[in-house]
Design a protein around this motif. Sequence first.
Motif, mmCIF file in Angstrom:
data_model
loop_
_atom_site.group_PDB
_atom_site.id
_atom_site.type_symbol
_atom_site.label_atom_id
_atom_site.label_comp_id
_atom_site.label_asym_id
_atom_site.label_seq_id
_atom_site.Cartn_x
_atom_site.Cartn_y
_atom_site.Cartn_z
ATOM 1 N N ALA A 67 26.106 -24.324 50.491
ATOM 2 C CA ALA A 67 26.923 -23.533 51.427
ATOM 3 C C ALA A 67 28.353 -23.359 50.930
ATOM 4 C CB ALA A 67 26.919 -24.186 52.801
ATOM 5 N N LYS A 68 28.894 -24.374 50.280
ATOM 6 C CA LYS A 68 30.265 -24.292 49.767
ATOM 7 C C LYS A 68 30.399 -23.158 48.750
ATOM 8 C CE LYS A 68 32.102 -27.081 46.459
ATOM 9 N NZ LYS A 68 32.497 -28.342 45.832
ATOM 10 N N GLN A 72 31.940 -18.569 48.787
ATOM 11 C CA GLN A 72 32.845 -18.019 47.773
ATOM 12 C C GLN A 72 32.198 -16.924 46.936
ATOM 13 O OE1 GLN A 72 36.029 -18.869 47.787
ATOM 14 N NE2 GLN A 72 35.556 -20.234 49.488
ATOM 15 N N THR A 73 31.047 -16.415 47.378
ATOM 16 C CA THR A 73 30.319 -15.407 46.600
ATOM 17 C C THR A 73 29.988 -14.187 47.443
ATOM 18 O OG1 THR A 73 28.173 -16.378 47.146
ATOM 19 C CG2 THR A 73 29.245 -17.161 45.133
ATOM 20 N N ALA A 74 29.698 -13.101 46.747
ATOM 21 C CA ALA A 74 29.206 -11.878 47.383
ATOM 22 C C ALA A 74 28.141 -11.286 46.470
ATOM 23 C CB ALA A 74 30.337 -10.875 47.581
ATOM 24 N N LEU A 75 26.989 -10.960 47.036
ATOM 25 C CA LEU A 75 25.931 -10.328 46.253
ATOM 26 C C LEU A 75 26.312 -8.871 46.049
ATOM 27 C CD1 LEU A 75 22.792 -11.842 48.002
ATOM 28 C CD2 LEU A 75 24.102 -12.739 46.085
ATOM 29 N N GLU A 76 26.458 -8.476 44.790
ATOM 30 C CA GLU A 76 26.910 -7.111 44.476
ATOM 31 C C GLU A 76 25.775 -6.144 44.288
ATOM 32 O OE1 GLU A 76 29.479 -6.578 41.153
ATOM 33 O OE2 GLU A 76 31.236 -6.895 42.373
ATOM 34 N N GLY A 77 24.714 -6.580 43.666
ATOM 35 C CA GLY A 77 23.621 -5.667 43.430
ATOM 36 C C GLY A 77 22.396 -6.373 42.893
ATOM 37 N N TYR A 78 21.285 -5.656 42.954
ATOM 38 C CA TYR A 78 20.027 -6.189 42.448
ATOM 39 C C TYR A 78 19.272 -5.027 41.841
ATOM 40 C CZ TYR A 78 15.508 -8.488 42.274
ATOM 41 O OH TYR A 78 14.327 -9.015 41.839
ATOM 42 N N SER A 79 19.081 -5.079 40.533
ATOM 43 C CA SER A 79 18.408 -3.990 39.847
ATOM 44 C C SER A 79 17.588 -4.537 38.690
ATOM 45 C CB SER A 79 19.454 -2.994 39.319
ATOM 46 O OG SER A 79 18.825 -1.965 38.609
ATOM 47 N N SER A 80 16.368 -4.106 38.601
ATOM 48 C CA SER A 80 15.453 -4.495 37.513
ATOM 49 C C SER A 80 15.364 -6.007 37.364
ATOM 50 C CB SER A 80 15.887 -3.867 36.194
ATOM 51 O OG SER A 80 15.941 -2.474 36.301
ATOM 52 N N TYR A 94 32.698 -21.574 37.641
ATOM 53 C CA TYR A 94 32.229 -22.669 36.791
ATOM 54 C C TYR A 94 31.225 -23.537 37.544
ATOM 55 C CZ TYR A 94 32.198 -26.970 34.100
ATOM 56 O OH TYR A 94 31.795 -28.069 33.387
ATOM 57 N N GLU A 95 31.542 -23.868 38.781
ATOM 58 C CA GLU A 95 30.664 -24.732 39.576
ATOM 59 C C GLU A 95 29.306 -24.070 39.824
ATOM 60 O OE1 GLU A 95 30.991 -27.212 43.759
ATOM 61 O OE2 GLU A 95 32.825 -26.386 42.858
ATOM 62 N N LEU A 96 29.329 -22.763 40.126
ATOM 63 C CA LEU A 96 28.081 -22.043 40.361
ATOM 64 C C LEU A 96 27.268 -21.927 39.073
ATOM 65 C CD1 LEU A 96 26.255 -20.540 42.325
ATOM 66 C CD2 LEU A 96 27.585 -18.475 41.880
ATOM 67 N N LYS A 97 27.952 -21.686 37.966
ATOM 68 C CA LYS A 97 27.259 -21.610 36.678
ATOM 69 C C LYS A 97 26.575 -22.942 36.371
ATOM 70 C CE LYS A 97 28.984 -19.073 33.451
ATOM 71 N NZ LYS A 97 29.796 -18.523 32.361
#
Length: 137
Positions: A67-68, A72-80, A94-97
């Motif tokens: 959740a943390k 701090q994120t936003a889904l921008e797109g989904y393609s292929s 860095y933490e998400l990576k």
Amino acid sequence: MKLPSRDSQEEAGAAGELKRLWRVKQQKTRATPQAAELAAVWLKKTIAPMVKKMGGVAVAWEREVPAKLVAQTALEGYSSGVLTVRVEGSSYLYELKQWLLGGGEQRLKSACAKEGLRKVTLKAGAIPKVPESTWRE
């Protein structure tokens, strides 16, 4: 036989011209589409397919990612099969990576098997702030 005078011919011509102009001005103009109709068409052609495509991926993102990090994120797109995610701040990026490399990406792929998720791409940048009350009710 008396010929019509030049003045009466000009008057008749002017009257005919006025009648012609009146007819032209009375023609119905083609109705222009209203803003609501245009918005509905745009939503149907643009937003609806994106929501249909991203719906399952967005649900899995909210469920699987901590959740943390989701905040701090936003889904921008989904393609292929590629999900593009914008992350606010390099520390969260860095933490998400690290989370993705530590098995998170595999968890997302298995959760989104039906949608065909192959890869998650991260981008650094500001995300739009949406009041939680407007989208979680």
